[in-house]
Scaffold this motif. Structure first.
Motif, short mmCIF file in Angstrom:
data_model
loop_
_atom_site.label_atom_id
_atom_site.label_comp_id
_atom_site.label_asym_id
_atom_site.label_seq_id
_atom_site.Cartn_x
_atom_site.Cartn_y
_atom_site.Cartn_z
N MET A 123 63.06 -12.05 94.47
CA MET A 123 63.22 -10.85 95.30
C MET A 123 64.68 -10.62 95.63
O MET A 123 65.41 -11.57 95.94
N SER A 124 65.11 -9.36 95.59
CA SER A 124 66.45 -9.04 96.09
C SER A 124 66.46 -9.17 97.61
O SER A 124 65.42 -9.10 98.28
N LEU A 125 67.64 -9.37 98.16
CA LEU A 125 67.80 -9.66 99.59
C LEU A 125 67.83 -8.39 100.42
O LEU A 125 68.51 -7.42 100.06
N PRO A 126 67.13 -8.37 101.56
CA PRO A 126 67.18 -7.21 102.44
C PRO A 126 68.58 -6.99 103.00
O PRO A 126 69.41 -7.91 103.03
N PRO A 127 68.86 -5.78 103.48
CA PRO A 127 70.14 -5.54 104.15
C PRO A 127 70.30 -6.43 105.38
O PRO A 127 69.31 -6.90 105.94
N LEU A 128 71.53 -6.65 105.78
CA LEU A 128 71.83 -7.33 107.04
C LEU A 128 72.28 -6.26 108.03
O LEU A 128 73.32 -5.60 107.82
N GLY A 129 71.49 -6.07 109.09
CA GLY A 129 71.71 -4.89 109.90
C GLY A 129 71.26 -3.67 109.11
O GLY A 129 70.84 -3.78 107.96
N GLU A 130 71.36 -2.49 109.72
CA GLU A 130 70.85 -1.30 109.04
C GLU A 130 71.92 -0.26 108.76
O GLU A 130 71.61 0.87 108.40
#
Length: 271
Positions: free
Chosen positions: A152-159
């Motif tokens: 899986m690719s990594l989610p953003p850190l903060g938005e």
């Protein structure tokens, strides 16, 4: 009267500390549901369903933020699988590499999901070292099991997607996609799906600002005051993350949906 006030204040402080300690235990110290040590021990033979190991860090463990592995476990569509949660808070690729045999290989899995790297980004691990670690993880799972693998690719850190840390994170996600292609494993575009949701709102979300105090506050709102993870996120002015790292219910649903679709696409002998 003064003594009564002091006693009352002390009782309030004791209650607050007890509550905070409870929330802290539930979020940071409580074991994941159905961890490898319980599910994959030699004596654990009563459940003969194919095993899916979800390996990673705290976003996989699901005690701080949405438990997407648990959501899959209770999904009637996947009742033919046994889901093992091999997420450990704070883990990096180096940590996961050290425990592959005990937490993945020992389970003899039919399928493995890997969501790992957020802590490498936060620690500033050089990209080349991240590439080496992640490739070693994938290769070891491939050579020591017969499992189908999804990275899986990594989610953003903060938005705030244009924040410096998310520009840095994009390099790690490029490595994930590269290794998936090189090793012939599946790639699940988690970051891309979350980005689509975040870009639906014209104004950028808040820039990454994680702290232990903020994470503990999020856990307290959820475990002591009964707020959903989505409510906790909204209270912080964010949507997919409860504390700039961990997943809200909406964020967790994206991970669960991607994983569910992938599992449903596997050949029947891997389901």
């Amino acid at each position: 009267m003064k003594r009564k006030i002091i006693v009352f204040v002390c009782l309030l402080l004791a209650a607050a500390l007890t509550g905070t300690g409870t929330a802290g235990y539930l979020a940071f110290l409580r074991p994941a549901d159905n961890p490898p040590a319980a599910a994959c021990a030699p004596a654990s033979t009563s459940d003969t369903r194919p095993i899916v190991v979800a390996a990673g860090a705290s976003m996989t463990r699901g005690t701080l933020g949405a438990d997407w592995v648990g959501a899959l476990r209770t999904d009637p569509q996947h009742r033919g699988h046994q889901f093992v949660n091999a997420g450990i808070n704070g883990n990096t690729t180096a940590d996961l590499l050290e425990r592959i045999d005990a937490d993945i290989v020992a389970c003899r899995p039919a399928a493995v999901t890997l969501l790992i790297g957020t802590n490498d980004v936060r620690d500033g691990l050089p990209l080349e070292q991240y590439r080496e670690n992640l490739r070693a993880i994938v290769e070891r799972v491939k050579t020591r099991t017969t499992a189908r693998i999804a990275l899986m690719s990594l989610p953003p850190l903060g938005e705030d997607l244009d924040a410096p840390i998310n520009h840095t994170l994009s390099g790690y996600n490029a490595v994930i996609e590269e290794i998936a292609a090189d090793t012939g494993v599946n790639y699940l575009p988690l970051h891309e799906r979350m980005t689509e949701v975040l870009r639906q709102v014209a104004a950028p979300g808040p820039e990454y600002s994680f702290s232990f105090v903020g994470a503990l506050a999020a856990a307290t709102r959820h475990y002591l005051f009964g707020q959903s993870w989505d409510q906790v996120a909204r209270n912080g002015g964010i949507r997919l993350l409860v504390d700039h790292i961990h997943l809200s219910d909406r964020g967790g649903a994206i991970v669960a949906d991607l994983t569910s679709t992938w599992l449903s696409s596997l050949p029947r002998d891997r389901r």
